[in-house]
Design a protein around this motif. Structure first.
Motif, PDB file in Angstrom:
ATOM      1  N   ILE A  20      43.801  22.777  64.099  1.00 54.19           N
ATOM      2  CA  ILE A  20      43.673  23.591  63.354  1.00 54.19           C
ATOM      3  C   ILE A  20      44.939  25.023  63.321  1.00 54.19           C
ATOM      4  O   ILE A  20      45.790  24.639  64.412  1.00 54.19           O
ATOM      5  CB  ILE A  20      42.302  25.302  64.415  1.00 54.19           C
ATOM      6  N   ASP A  21      45.674  25.268  62.555  1.00 53.60           N
ATOM      7  CA  ASP A  21      46.144  25.562  61.818  1.00 53.60           C
ATOM      8  C   ASP A  21      46.107  26.945  62.725  1.00 53.60           C
ATOM      9  O   ASP A  21      47.420  27.511  63.592  1.00 53.60           O
ATOM     10  CB  ASP A  21      46.431  26.403  60.401  1.00 53.60           C
ATOM     11  N   ASP A  34      42.541  28.354  57.612  1.00 57.12           N
ATOM     12  CA  ASP A  34      43.512  27.085  56.899  1.00 57.12           C
ATOM     13  C   ASP A  34      44.401  27.255  56.374  1.00 57.12           C
ATOM     14  O   ASP A  34      43.810  27.847  54.800  1.00 57.12           O
ATOM     15  CB  ASP A  34      42.498  25.814  56.796  1.00 57.12           C
ATOM     16  N   TYR A  62      35.899  23.121  62.373  1.00 58.42           N
ATOM     17  CA  TYR A  62      36.831  23.851  63.188  1.00 58.42           C
ATOM     18  C   TYR A  62      35.213  24.894  63.587  1.00 58.42           C
ATOM     19  O   TYR A  62      35.951  25.258  65.287  1.00 58.42           O
ATOM     20  CB  TYR A  62      37.885  24.471  62.403  1.00 58.42           C
ATOM     21  N   TYR A  84      39.730  29.835  53.849  1.00 58.83           N
ATOM     22  CA  TYR A  84      41.016  29.133  53.731  1.00 58.83           C
ATOM     23  C   TYR A  84      41.934  29.768  53.415  1.00 58.83           C
ATOM     24  O   TYR A  84      41.206  31.007  52.022  1.00 58.83           O
ATOM     25  CB  TYR A  84      40.219  28.028  52.210  1.00 58.83           C
TER      26      TYR A  84
END
Ligand code: SF4
Length: 182
Positions: A20-21, A34, A62, A84
């Motif tokens: 996960i970012d 993300d 996620y 996003y």
């Protein structure tokens, strides 16, 4: 994060891993981000549209990882805000957000079960989507490794086969996508 296991109706499980970012956490509330460097793909993911017919499972996955982690560690299972973030001028700095809870988990289970059923039935249709003159390609093909292999008339081929019995698993995923048949 620990891998996520999606249980299938027949008792098998699908294990999914990833990174996960970014995860923000404050007082038991979670936000997942993300980052996207490309153009805003207008993804509209929610439980009601079966995560855009299975095309937008990333945020739900996620959120599921976080919810499973909290459940495993004996804490209350949170509703997770997930987005996003198209963080460039190309993506116009847009954010597309979803709130993931029990209904999102159920939608993710249904999508994974549907994809599993399709794979086991040998259902692998070419689904190019709409041809986009500006980009000189079909909406689903721009980043696909098979773009150079699939035939030029792939949209016509899809149209010709779209009613075939063998494509039933794919059509089931699209059932809640009014006006969105590729
Ligand atoms: S290039 Fe072929 S396999 Fe890839 S998305 Fe397009 S139609 Fe599907």
């Amino acid at each position: 994060m620990a891998p996520v296991t999606i249980s299938l109706p027949d008792g098998r499980g699908v294990v999914l891993r990833g990174f996960i970012d970014r995860v923000d956490r404050a007082e038991g509330a979670f936000r997942v981000i993300d980052y996207k460097s490309g153009r805003d793909s207008k993804l509209d993911a929610c439980a009601a549209n079966l995560l855009d017919g299975g095309r937008a499972v990333q945020l739900a996955l996620y959120a599921r990882a976080i919810r499973d982690q909290e459940r495993t560690e004996g804490r209350p299972v949170p509703v997770v805000s997930a987005l996003y973030w198209f963080c460039t001028t190309r993506g116009n700095f847009r954010q597309r957000q979803m709130v993931a809870g029990d209904d999102t988990d159920a939608a993710l289970d249904a999508v994974v079960a549907g994809i599993d059923a399709g794979v086991r039935a040998g259902c692998f249709p070419q689904v190019p989507g709409v041809y986009q003159d500006f980009f000189g390609s079909w909406e689903n093909c721009s980043f696909c490794d098979y773009d150079g292999l699939c035939p030029a008339g792939r949209d016509s081929l899809y149209e010709a086969k779209s009613g075939d019995r063998e494509l039933a698993p794919y059509r089931a995923l699209q059932a809640d996508q009014p006006g969105d048949e590729p």
